[in-house]
Design a protein around this motif. Structure first.
Motif, PDB file in Angstrom:
ATOM      1  N   ALA A  65       0.399  -1.341  -0.402  1.00 27.72           N
ATOM      2  CA  ALA A  65       0.144  -0.060   0.350  1.00 27.72           C
ATOM      3  C   ALA A  65       1.027   1.086  -0.059  1.00 27.72           C
ATOM      4  O   ALA A  65       1.957   0.989   0.478  1.00 27.72           O
ATOM      5  N   GLU A  66       0.505   1.794  -1.198  1.00 25.42           N
ATOM      6  CA  GLU A  66       1.451   3.316  -1.067  1.00 25.42           C
ATOM      7  C   GLU A  66       0.543   4.676  -1.526  1.00 25.42           C
ATOM      8  O   GLU A  66      -0.577   4.206  -1.986  1.00 25.42           O
ATOM      9  N   ALA A  67       1.260   5.668  -0.618  1.00 32.99           N
ATOM     10  CA  ALA A  67       0.453   6.616  -1.094  1.00 32.99           C
ATOM     11  C   ALA A  67       1.341   8.376  -1.002  1.00 32.99           C
ATOM     12  O   ALA A  67       2.880   7.976  -0.484  1.00 32.99           O
ATOM     13  N   GLY A  68       1.486   8.628  -2.166  1.00 35.69           N
ATOM     14  CA  GLY A  68       1.864   9.633  -1.866  1.00 35.69           C
ATOM     15  C   GLY A  68       3.596   9.130  -2.965  1.00 35.69           C
ATOM     16  O   GLY A  68       4.530  10.099  -1.882  1.00 35.69           O
ATOM     17  N   GLY A  69       3.863   8.238  -3.059  1.00 40.61           N
ATOM     18  CA  GLY A  69       4.826   7.637  -2.870  1.00 40.61           C
ATOM     19  C   GLY A  69       5.366   6.846  -2.479  1.00 40.61           C
ATOM     20  O   GLY A  69       7.230   5.845  -1.931  1.00 40.61           O
ATOM     21  N   ALA A  70       5.394   6.883  -1.260  1.00 36.73           N
ATOM     22  CA  ALA A  70       5.675   6.375  -0.093  1.00 36.73           C
ATOM     23  C   ALA A  70       4.891   5.026   0.448  1.00 36.73           C
ATOM     24  O   ALA A  70       3.542   5.198   0.249  1.00 36.73           O
ATOM     25  N   VAL A  71       5.769   3.348   0.696  1.00 35.13           N
ATOM     26  CA  VAL A  71       4.815   2.511   0.725  1.00 35.13           C
ATOM     27  C   VAL A  71       4.599   2.556   2.426  1.00 35.13           C
ATOM     28  O   VAL A  71       5.755   2.507   3.300  1.00 35.13           O
ATOM     29  N   LEU A  72       3.254   2.605   2.755  1.00 32.82           N
ATOM     30  CA  LEU A  72       2.976   2.722   3.984  1.00 32.82           C
ATOM     31  C   LEU A  72       2.524   1.136   4.459  1.00 32.82           C
ATOM     32  O   LEU A  72       2.422   1.101   6.479  1.00 32.82           O
ATOM     33  N   GLY A  73       2.619   0.338   4.269  1.00 36.86           N
ATOM     34  CA  GLY A  73       1.893  -1.672   4.342  1.00 36.86           C
ATOM     35  C   GLY A  73       1.823  -2.248   3.176  1.00 36.86           C
ATOM     36  O   GLY A  73       2.840  -1.870   2.116  1.00 36.86           O
ATOM     37  N   THR A  74       1.938  -3.645   3.524  1.00 36.30           N
ATOM     38  CA  THR A  74       2.163  -4.486   2.760  1.00 36.30           C
ATOM     39  C   THR A  74       1.281  -6.430   3.574  1.00 36.30           C
ATOM     40  O   THR A  74       1.238  -5.681   4.635  1.00 36.30           O
ATOM     41  N   ALA A  75       0.772  -7.006   2.630  1.00 39.13           N
ATOM     42  CA  ALA A  75       0.525  -7.770   3.145  1.00 39.13           C
ATOM     43  C   ALA A  75       0.593  -8.666   1.823  1.00 39.13           C
ATOM     44  O   ALA A  75       1.582  -9.140   1.074  1.00 39.13           O
ATOM     45  N   ARG A  76       0.620 -10.110   2.452  1.00 35.05           N
ATOM     46  CA  ARG A  76       1.063 -11.491   2.242  1.00 35.05           C
ATOM     47  C   ARG A  76       0.023 -11.781   1.667  1.00 35.05           C
ATOM     48  O   ARG A  76      -0.501 -12.571   3.388  1.00 35.05           O
ATOM     49  N   MET A  77      -0.195 -13.098   1.086  1.00 39.04           N
ATOM     50  CA  MET A  77      -1.870 -14.369   0.720  1.00 39.04           C
ATOM     51  C   MET A  77      -1.227 -14.613   0.278  1.00 39.04           C
ATOM     52  O   MET A  77      -0.285 -14.965  -0.977  1.00 39.04           O
ATOM     53  N   GLY A  78      -2.463 -16.045   0.022  1.00 42.54           N
ATOM     54  CA  GLY A  78      -2.511 -17.144  -0.902  1.00 42.54           C
ATOM     55  C   GLY A  78      -2.936 -18.564  -0.005  1.00 42.54           C
ATOM     56  O   GLY A  78      -3.777 -17.948   0.993  1.00 42.54           O
ATOM     57  N   PRO A  79      -3.535 -20.039  -0.236  1.00 41.34           N
ATOM     58  CA  PRO A  79      -3.347 -20.951  -0.172  1.00 41.34           C
ATOM     59  C   PRO A  79      -3.087 -21.278   1.661  1.00 41.34           C
ATOM     60  O   PRO A  79      -2.129 -20.253   1.900  1.00 41.34           O
ATOM     61  N   ASN A  80      -3.871 -21.423   2.438  1.00 39.08           N
ATOM     62  CA  ASN A  80      -3.360 -21.434   4.163  1.00 39.08           C
ATOM     63  C   ASN A  80      -2.111 -22.688   3.828  1.00 39.08           C
ATOM     64  O   ASN A  80      -1.270 -22.972   4.084  1.00 39.08           O
ATOM     65  N   LYS A  81      -2.816 -23.884   3.160  1.00 42.61           N
ATOM     66  CA  LYS A  81      -1.628 -25.107   3.399  1.00 42.61           C
ATOM     67  C   LYS A  81      -1.876 -25.822   1.613  1.00 42.61           C
ATOM     68  O   LYS A  81      -2.876 -24.891   0.636  1.00 42.61           O
ATOM     69  N   PRO A  82      -1.410 -26.348   1.771  1.00 45.18           N
ATOM     70  CA  PRO A  82      -1.559 -26.834   0.252  1.00 45.18           C
ATOM     71  C   PRO A  82      -2.271 -28.590  -0.012  1.00 45.18           C
ATOM     72  O   PRO A  82      -2.544 -28.702   0.895  1.00 45.18           O
ATOM     73  N   GLY A  83      -2.205 -28.639  -1.217  1.00 49.22           N
ATOM     74  CA  GLY A  83      -2.991 -29.761  -1.655  1.00 49.22           C
ATOM     75  C   GLY A  83      -4.838 -29.958  -1.120  1.00 49.22           C
ATOM     76  O   GLY A  83      -4.998 -29.208  -1.543  1.00 49.22           O
ATOM     77  N   HIS A  84      -5.162 -30.738   0.280  1.00 44.98           N
ATOM     78  CA  HIS A  84      -6.614 -30.749  -0.066  1.00 44.98           C
ATOM     79  C   HIS A  84      -7.070 -29.094   1.380  1.00 44.98           C
ATOM     80  O   HIS A  84      -7.988 -29.422   1.773  1.00 44.98           O
ATOM     81  N   GLY A  85      -5.957 -28.948   1.698  1.00 46.33           N
ATOM     82  CA  GLY A  85      -5.829 -27.406   2.198  1.00 46.33           C
ATOM     83  C   GLY A  85      -6.247 -25.987   1.280  1.00 46.33           C
ATOM     84  O   GLY A  85      -6.536 -24.936   2.023  1.00 46.33           O
ATOM     85  N   ASP A  86      -6.046 -26.451   0.296  1.00 50.69           N
ATOM     86  CA  ASP A  86      -5.619 -24.826  -0.925  1.00 50.69           C
ATOM     87  C   ASP A  86      -6.824 -24.398  -0.770  1.00 50.69           C
ATOM     88  O   ASP A  86      -6.956 -23.118  -1.970  1.00 50.69           O
ATOM     89  N   HIS A  87      -8.294 -24.487  -0.420  1.00 50.74           N
ATOM     90  CA  HIS A  87      -9.475 -23.823  -1.069  1.00 50.74           C
ATOM     91  C   HIS A  87      -9.423 -22.795   0.554  1.00 50.74           C
ATOM     92  O   HIS A  87     -10.226 -22.170   0.584  1.00 50.74           O
ATOM     93  N   VAL A  88      -8.981 -22.974   1.173  1.00 54.10           N
ATOM     94  CA  VAL A  88      -8.999 -21.860   2.399  1.00 54.10           C
ATOM     95  C   VAL A  88      -7.568 -20.956   2.321  1.00 54.10           C
ATOM     96  O   VAL A  88      -6.332 -21.530   2.674  1.00 54.10           O
ATOM     97  N   GLY A  89      -7.499 -19.830   2.446  1.00 55.69           N
ATOM     98  CA  GLY A  89      -6.790 -18.502   1.936  1.00 55.69           C
ATOM     99  C   GLY A  89      -5.984 -18.364   3.513  1.00 55.69           C
ATOM    100  O   GLY A  89      -6.836 -18.284   4.645  1.00 55.69           O
TER     101      GLY A  89
END
Length: 174
Positions: A65-89
């Motif tokens: 997340a940035e505003a006025g050229g400054a980076v203010l925050g970040t997030a990482r997202m994706g599957p919680n677990k591989p295989g049979h758990g990859d439908h939950v992030g």
């Protein structure tokens, strides 16, 4: 585009992080890691180790997340677990100390929810929310996560001693 709630503030935008963004992201990640109060990462984590953990490869994604050229925050997202758990992030968030309380984490969380929904996930699980991180717990509850359990004493807080880690969940349908 999401607007920072501060009057006269430049608009807050969220975009996919690129490898060349790492120096700006490290300025956010490093103090959070060194403080040792909200993540289970080792407090002596190097920049290279942190980059390998934070900059996600597909099917996961890292944004900033940035505003006025400054980076203010970040997030990482994706599957919680591989295989049979990859439908939950899952997701993780960090906000620059100077940007806290300005809606950056909320904007990132709303982005993360929308991304998970668009990618076909059924829900988002947080595996380890430190119970003494009350601002985060309050925010996640306000956005529909519920605490489904707490592992007592699972986190060694430098400031509070052994404290619990919440497991939190929300459906992406709500």
């Amino acid at each position: 585009m999401i607007t920072d709630p501060s009057p006269g503030a430049p608009p807050l935008t969220i975009r996919t992080a690129r490898p060349d963004d790492w120096p700006a992201l490290w300025r956010i990640v490093e103090p959070v890691v060194r403080e040792g109060e909200t993540y289970t990462y080792p407090t002596d984590l190097t920049s290279d180790e942190a980059r390998d953990l934070w900059l996600a490869a597909p099917p996961a994604r890292t944004v900033l997340a940035e505003a006025g050229g400054a980076v203010l925050g970040t997030a990482r997202m994706g599957p919680n677990k591989p295989g049979h758990g990859d439908h939950v992030g899952t997701a993780a968030f960090m906000v620059a100390p100077a940007a806290r309380g300005r809606g950056v984490a909320r904007a990132l969380a709303e982005h993360v929810i929308a991304w998970h929904r668009a990618e076909g996930y059924r829900g988002i699980q947080f595996n380890a929310v430190v119970e003494t991180n009350t601002a985060a717990v309050r925010l996640w509850h306000s956005l529909g996560w519920r605490t489904v359990g707490t592992v007592p004493g699972a986190f060694r807080s430098p400031a509070h001693g052994d404290v619990g880690l919440h497991v939190m969940f929300r459906s992406v349908d709500t």
